[in-house]
Motif scaffolding. Structure first.
Motif, PDB file in Angstrom:
ATOM      1  N   PHE A  20      -6.950  40.353  15.240  1.00  8.58           N
ATOM      2  CA  PHE A  20      -6.031  40.547  14.113  1.00  8.58           C
ATOM      3  C   PHE A  20      -6.150  41.962  13.550  1.00  8.58           C
ATOM      4  O   PHE A  20      -5.147  42.648  13.330  1.00  8.58           O
ATOM      5  CB  PHE A  20      -6.310  39.512  13.022  1.00  8.58           C
ATOM      6  N   VAL A  21      -7.376  42.417  13.340  1.00  4.66           N
ATOM      7  CA  VAL A  21      -7.596  43.765  12.804  1.00  4.66           C
ATOM      8  C   VAL A  21      -7.127  44.827  13.801  1.00  4.66           C
ATOM      9  O   VAL A  21      -6.585  45.857  13.412  1.00  4.66           O
ATOM     10  CB  VAL A  21      -9.085  43.954  12.434  1.00  4.66           C
ATOM     11  N   ALA A  22      -7.313  44.550  15.092  1.00  4.13           N
ATOM     12  CA  ALA A  22      -6.893  45.514  16.113  1.00  4.13           C
ATOM     13  C   ALA A  22      -5.372  45.603  16.222  1.00  4.13           C
ATOM     14  O   ALA A  22      -4.827  46.677  16.491  1.00  4.13           O
ATOM     15  CB  ALA A  22      -7.495  45.139  17.459  1.00  4.13           C
ATOM     16  N   THR A  23      -4.674  44.498  16.029  1.00  2.00           N
ATOM     17  CA  THR A  23      -3.213  44.513  16.163  1.00  2.00           C
ATOM     18  C   THR A  23      -2.494  44.903  14.873  1.00  2.00           C
ATOM     19  O   THR A  23      -1.305  45.201  14.905  1.00  2.00           O
ATOM     20  CB  THR A  23      -2.686  43.136  16.614  1.00  2.00           C
ATOM     21  N   LEU A  24      -3.199  44.928  13.758  1.00  2.00           N
ATOM     22  CA  LEU A  24      -2.576  45.232  12.473  1.00  2.00           C
ATOM     23  C   LEU A  24      -1.964  46.635  12.411  1.00  2.00           C
ATOM     24  O   LEU A  24      -0.813  46.765  11.973  1.00  2.00           O
ATOM     25  CB  LEU A  24      -3.578  45.014  11.341  1.00  2.00           C
ATOM     26  N   PRO A  25      -2.654  47.694  12.836  1.00  2.00           N
ATOM     27  CA  PRO A  25      -2.018  49.019  12.759  1.00  2.00           C
ATOM     28  C   PRO A  25      -0.751  49.129  13.613  1.00  2.00           C
ATOM     29  O   PRO A  25       0.253  49.704  13.168  1.00  2.00           O
ATOM     30  CB  PRO A  25      -3.089  49.983  13.274  1.00  2.00           C
ATOM     31  N   LEU A  26      -0.794  48.585  14.804  1.00  3.43           N
ATOM     32  CA  LEU A  26       0.381  48.654  15.670  1.00  3.43           C
ATOM     33  C   LEU A  26       1.529  47.831  15.102  1.00  3.43           C
ATOM     34  O   LEU A  26       2.689  48.251  15.174  1.00  3.43           O
ATOM     35  CB  LEU A  26       0.040  48.184  17.083  1.00  3.43           C
ATOM     36  N   SER A  27       1.222  46.687  14.531  1.00  4.63           N
ATOM     37  CA  SER A  27       2.295  45.879  13.949  1.00  4.63           C
ATOM     38  C   SER A  27       2.872  46.554  12.704  1.00  4.63           C
ATOM     39  O   SER A  27       4.068  46.437  12.442  1.00  4.63           O
ATOM     40  CB  SER A  27       1.802  44.472  13.628  1.00  4.63           C
ATOM     41  N   CYS A  28       2.050  47.270  11.948  1.00  7.02           N
ATOM     42  CA  CYS A  28       2.572  48.039  10.799  1.00  7.02           C
ATOM     43  C   CYS A  28       3.509  49.137  11.279  1.00  7.02           C
ATOM     44  O   CYS A  28       4.575  49.358  10.694  1.00  7.02           O
ATOM     45  CB  CYS A  28       1.422  48.645   9.998  1.00  7.02           C
ATOM     46  N   LEU A  29       3.103  49.823  12.331  1.00  4.93           N
ATOM     47  CA  LEU A  29       3.944  50.878  12.888  1.00  4.93           C
ATOM     48  C   LEU A  29       5.254  50.308  13.420  1.00  4.93           C
ATOM     49  O   LEU A  29       6.332  50.851  13.148  1.00  4.93           O
ATOM     50  CB  LEU A  29       3.193  51.614  13.999  1.00  4.93           C
ATOM     51  N   THR A  30       5.188  49.220  14.145  1.00  2.00           N
ATOM     52  CA  THR A  30       6.377  48.588  14.689  1.00  2.00           C
ATOM     53  C   THR A  30       7.310  48.124  13.570  1.00  2.00           C
ATOM     54  O   THR A  30       8.530  48.304  13.653  1.00  2.00           O
ATOM     55  CB  THR A  30       5.998  47.385  15.573  1.00  2.00           C
ATOM     56  N   TRP A  31       6.740  47.549  12.529  1.00  4.57           N
ATOM     57  CA  TRP A  31       7.541  47.078  11.399  1.00  4.57           C
ATOM     58  C   TRP A  31       8.210  48.254  10.683  1.00  4.57           C
ATOM     59  O   TRP A  31       9.387  48.188  10.328  1.00  4.57           O
ATOM     60  CB  TRP A  31       6.657  46.292  10.437  1.00  4.57           C
ATOM     61  N   ALA A  32       7.445  49.346  10.481  1.00  2.00           N
ATOM     62  CA  ALA A  32       8.000  50.522   9.803  1.00  2.00           C
ATOM     63  C   ALA A  32       9.139  51.137  10.623  1.00  2.00           C
ATOM     64  O   ALA A  32      10.171  51.530  10.063  1.00  2.00           O
ATOM     65  CB  ALA A  32       6.903  51.553   9.557  1.00  2.00           C
ATOM     66  N   LEU A  33       8.964  51.220  11.927  1.00  2.26           N
ATOM     67  CA  LEU A  33      10.030  51.754  12.776  1.00  2.26           C
ATOM     68  C   LEU A  33      11.255  50.843  12.750  1.00  2.26           C
ATOM     69  O   LEU A  33      12.388  51.325  12.771  1.00  2.26           O
ATOM     70  CB  LEU A  33       9.534  51.944  14.203  1.00  2.26           C
TER      71      LEU A  33
END
Length: 75
Positions: free
Chosen positions: A31-44
């Motif tokens: 969960f912690v590892a996927t959180l930054p990428l999911s934030c980036l994907t959501w922001a894009l």
């Protein structure tokens, strides 16, 4: 012939416990590892579409962790 009617020695396999603690640790790490990428994907996605979707970055990371963690334990 053997007498199978007596209540002799019966072998019971130990109950197989689900590794709940280990699962929770792996889930938290993923969960912690996927959180930054999911934030980036959501922001894009917000920048591209102009609106925030119903599935935020935490929900996206949670979904990815809930998909990946059982795959590790089933292997």
């Amino acid at each position: 012939m053997s007498d199978q009617t007596s209540g002799g020695f019966e072998f019971e396999a130990p109950a197989k416990k689900a590794p709940k603690t280990e699962f929770a640790v792996y889930f938290a790490i993923i969960f912690v590892a996927t959180l930054p990428l999911s934030c980036l994907t959501w922001a894009l996605s917000v920048l591209k579409n102009g609106n925030a979707s119903r599935k935020g970055p935490i929900k996206r990371a949670w979904t990815q962790a809930s998909i990946i963690t059982p795959m590790i334990f089933s292997a």
